[in-house]
Write a protein that holds these residues in place. Structure first.
Motif, PDB file in Angstrom:
ATOM      1  N   PHE A  21       0.820  -1.207   0.000  1.00 31.08           N
ATOM      2  CA  PHE A  21       0.000   0.000   0.000  1.00 31.08           C
ATOM      3  C   PHE A  21       0.859   1.264   0.000  1.00 31.08           C
ATOM      4  O   PHE A  21       0.495   2.267  -0.600  1.00 31.08           O
ATOM      5  CB  PHE A  21      -0.910   0.032   1.237  1.00 31.08           C
ATOM      6  CG  PHE A  21      -2.018  -0.977   1.207  1.00 31.08           C
ATOM      7  CD1 PHE A  21      -2.613  -1.381   0.028  1.00 31.08           C
ATOM      8  CD2 PHE A  21      -2.481  -1.531   2.395  1.00 31.08           C
ATOM      9  CE1 PHE A  21      -3.641  -2.304   0.017  1.00 31.08           C
ATOM     10  CE2 PHE A  21      -3.515  -2.451   2.396  1.00 31.08           C
ATOM     11  CZ  PHE A  21      -4.096  -2.843   1.207  1.00 31.08           C
ATOM     12  N   ARG A  22       2.003   1.211   0.662  1.00 27.77           N
ATOM     13  CA  ARG A  22       2.840   2.414   0.775  1.00 27.77           C
ATOM     14  C   ARG A  22       3.698   2.642  -0.463  1.00 27.77           C
ATOM     15  O   ARG A  22       3.930   3.788  -0.852  1.00 27.77           O
ATOM     16  CB  ARG A  22       3.743   2.308   2.014  1.00 27.77           C
ATOM     17  CG  ARG A  22       3.000   2.376   3.333  1.00 27.77           C
ATOM     18  CD  ARG A  22       3.949   2.538   4.507  1.00 27.77           C
ATOM     19  NE  ARG A  22       4.774   1.360   4.715  1.00 27.77           N
ATOM     20  CZ  ARG A  22       4.450   0.344   5.511  1.00 27.77           C
ATOM     21  NH1 ARG A  22       3.303   0.362   6.171  1.00 27.77           N
ATOM     22  NH2 ARG A  22       5.259  -0.680   5.666  1.00 27.77           N
ATOM     23  N   GLN A  23       4.168   1.564  -1.092  1.00 21.65           N
ATOM     24  CA  GLN A  23       5.153   1.710  -2.165  1.00 21.65           C
ATOM     25  C   GLN A  23       4.555   1.850  -3.566  1.00 21.65           C
ATOM     26  O   GLN A  23       5.070   2.607  -4.380  1.00 21.65           O
ATOM     27  CB  GLN A  23       6.106   0.501  -2.164  1.00 21.65           C
ATOM     28  CG  GLN A  23       7.085   0.471  -1.000  1.00 21.65           C
ATOM     29  CD  GLN A  23       6.464  -0.099   0.261  1.00 21.65           C
ATOM     30  OE1 GLN A  23       5.515  -0.875   0.180  1.00 21.65           O
ATOM     31  NE2 GLN A  23       6.988   0.282   1.406  1.00 21.65           N
ATOM     32  N   ARG A  24       3.504   1.126  -3.851  1.00 19.62           N
ATOM     33  CA  ARG A  24       3.035   1.036  -5.239  1.00 19.62           C
ATOM     34  C   ARG A  24       2.227   2.263  -5.655  1.00 19.62           C
ATOM     35  O   ARG A  24       1.327   2.711  -4.942  1.00 19.62           O
ATOM     36  CB  ARG A  24       2.188  -0.238  -5.414  1.00 19.62           C
ATOM     37  CG  ARG A  24       3.018  -1.508  -5.308  1.00 19.62           C
ATOM     38  CD  ARG A  24       2.175  -2.764  -5.278  1.00 19.62           C
ATOM     39  NE  ARG A  24       1.273  -2.824  -6.417  1.00 19.62           N
ATOM     40  CZ  ARG A  24       0.057  -3.366  -6.346  1.00 19.62           C
ATOM     41  NH1 ARG A  24      -0.411  -3.857  -5.225  1.00 19.62           N
ATOM     42  NH2 ARG A  24      -0.706  -3.395  -7.418  1.00 19.62           N
ATOM     43  N   TRP A  25       2.564   2.796  -6.823  1.00 20.72           N
ATOM     44  CA  TRP A  25       1.823   3.936  -7.364  1.00 20.72           C
ATOM     45  C   TRP A  25       0.361   3.581  -7.592  1.00 20.72           C
ATOM     46  O   TRP A  25      -0.522   4.405  -7.366  1.00 20.72           O
ATOM     47  CB  TRP A  25       2.465   4.407  -8.666  1.00 20.72           C
ATOM     48  CG  TRP A  25       1.625   5.386  -9.434  1.00 20.72           C
ATOM     49  CD1 TRP A  25       1.137   5.256 -10.691  1.00 20.72           C
ATOM     50  CD2 TRP A  25       1.164   6.669  -8.970  1.00 20.72           C
ATOM     51  NE1 TRP A  25       0.397   6.363 -11.054  1.00 20.72           N
ATOM     52  CE2 TRP A  25       0.398   7.250 -10.006  1.00 20.72           C
ATOM     53  CE3 TRP A  25       1.326   7.375  -7.774  1.00 20.72           C
ATOM     54  CZ2 TRP A  25      -0.208   8.495  -9.892  1.00 20.72           C
ATOM     55  CZ3 TRP A  25       0.714   8.624  -7.642  1.00 20.72           C
ATOM     56  CH2 TRP A  25      -0.029   9.162  -8.701  1.00 20.72           C
ATOM     57  N   TYR A  26       0.103   2.329  -8.007  1.00 20.34           N
ATOM     58  CA  TYR A  26      -1.286   1.897  -8.174  1.00 20.34           C
ATOM     59  C   TYR A  26      -2.088   2.136  -6.891  1.00 20.34           C
ATOM     60  O   TYR A  26      -3.201   2.683  -6.933  1.00 20.34           O
ATOM     61  CB  TYR A  26      -1.352   0.404  -8.551  1.00 20.34           C
ATOM     62  CG  TYR A  26      -2.733  -0.175  -8.384  1.00 20.34           C
ATOM     63  CD1 TYR A  26      -3.724   0.070  -9.328  1.00 20.34           C
ATOM     64  CD2 TYR A  26      -3.059  -0.929  -7.251  1.00 20.34           C
ATOM     65  CE1 TYR A  26      -5.006  -0.430  -9.152  1.00 20.34           C
ATOM     66  CE2 TYR A  26      -4.338  -1.428  -7.073  1.00 20.34           C
ATOM     67  CZ  TYR A  26      -5.308  -1.176  -8.028  1.00 20.34           C
ATOM     68  OH  TYR A  26      -6.579  -1.660  -7.851  1.00 20.34           O
ATOM     69  N   GLU A  27      -1.556   1.752  -5.762  1.00 24.05           N
ATOM     70  CA  GLU A  27      -2.256   1.914  -4.492  1.00 24.05           C
ATOM     71  C   GLU A  27      -2.359   3.382  -4.092  1.00 24.05           C
ATOM     72  O   GLU A  27      -3.396   3.829  -3.587  1.00 24.05           O
ATOM     73  CB  GLU A  27      -1.558   1.105  -3.391  1.00 24.05           C
ATOM     74  CG  GLU A  27      -1.638  -0.393  -3.558  1.00 24.05           C
ATOM     75  CD  GLU A  27      -3.052  -0.952  -3.402  1.00 24.05           C
ATOM     76  OE1 GLU A  27      -3.951  -0.213  -2.931  1.00 24.05           O
ATOM     77  OE2 GLU A  27      -3.271  -2.120  -3.741  1.00 24.05           O
TER      78      GLU A  27
END
Length: 199
Positions: A21-27
């Motif tokens: 949740f913290r790293q992915r641009w999608y999230e």
């Protein structure tokens, strides 16, 4: 049968952010779209079941007077409590749906990436409890990953079809793309512009 607790405990045993949740641009992008889809700047009370490590919860805490979150995984509850420790008006409980639904009222309920972990019977119970918990102007936002997830009883389309069928509330927001679907239903049927007297 809904997905068992050991599945989620196993995910958190390997990582404090199993869905990145913290790293992915999608999230990050999906979280921004979720927040931008809210028709109000501020809510009195928000309930977010299945809060995981509380990345979305922290953003929701910024726009309400009271935030209640819960998760079925004890590791997630501990992470969420740490993440939300700066917010005096936020509470995180350990609980499994539908049995541990809170006996409180909310003007926003957020079902984010949780519906397909429930089977149809449990999801319908959750929908009934949600409808009973909504205030006279309450809203429910649901957002789910569209591709099939192995081991889940339902897919996103089935979850949202059941929500639409059983909530029987006006839908104010529909956002759909290849990766996810987001919808918001409200007891207050007027649009943002209408509430500001622009139409």
């Amino acid at each position: 049968m809904s997905v068992e607790d050991r599945y989620f405990e196993g995910l958190f045993a390997g990582s404090d952010d199993p869905w990145a949740f913290r790293q992915r641009w999608y999230e990050q992008r999906k979280r921004a779209i979720t927040l931008a889809s809210l028709p109000r700047r501020r809510y009195r009370a928000i309930f977010e079941p299945g809060c995981a490590n509380a990345e979305l919860s922290a953003a929701l805490a910024e726009c309400c007077d009271r935030l209640l979150c819960c998760d079925t995984a004890s590791a997630a509850v501990a992470l969420a409590r740490t993440r939300l420790s700066l917010f005096d008006h936020a509470e995180v409980r350990h609980g499994r749906l539908p049995g541990d639904w809170p006996d409180e009222s909310f003007d926003l309920i957020v079902l984010s990436e949780i519906g397909y972990y429930l089977d149809a019977d449990d999801l319908q119970q959750v929908i009934r409890r949600a409808a009973q918990s909504l205030t006279a102007d309450g809203q429910l936002l649901a957002c789910h990953w569209r591709p099939t997830i192995d081991g889940c009883p339902l897919n996103a389309r089935q979850v949202h079809d059941l929500l639409h069928e059983h909530l029987q509330l006006p839908r104010l927001v529909l956002h759909q793309e290849a990766d996810f679907i987001l919808e918001l239903w409200s007891r207050e049927p007027r649009s943002v512009a209408a509430l500001e007297g622009l139409r």
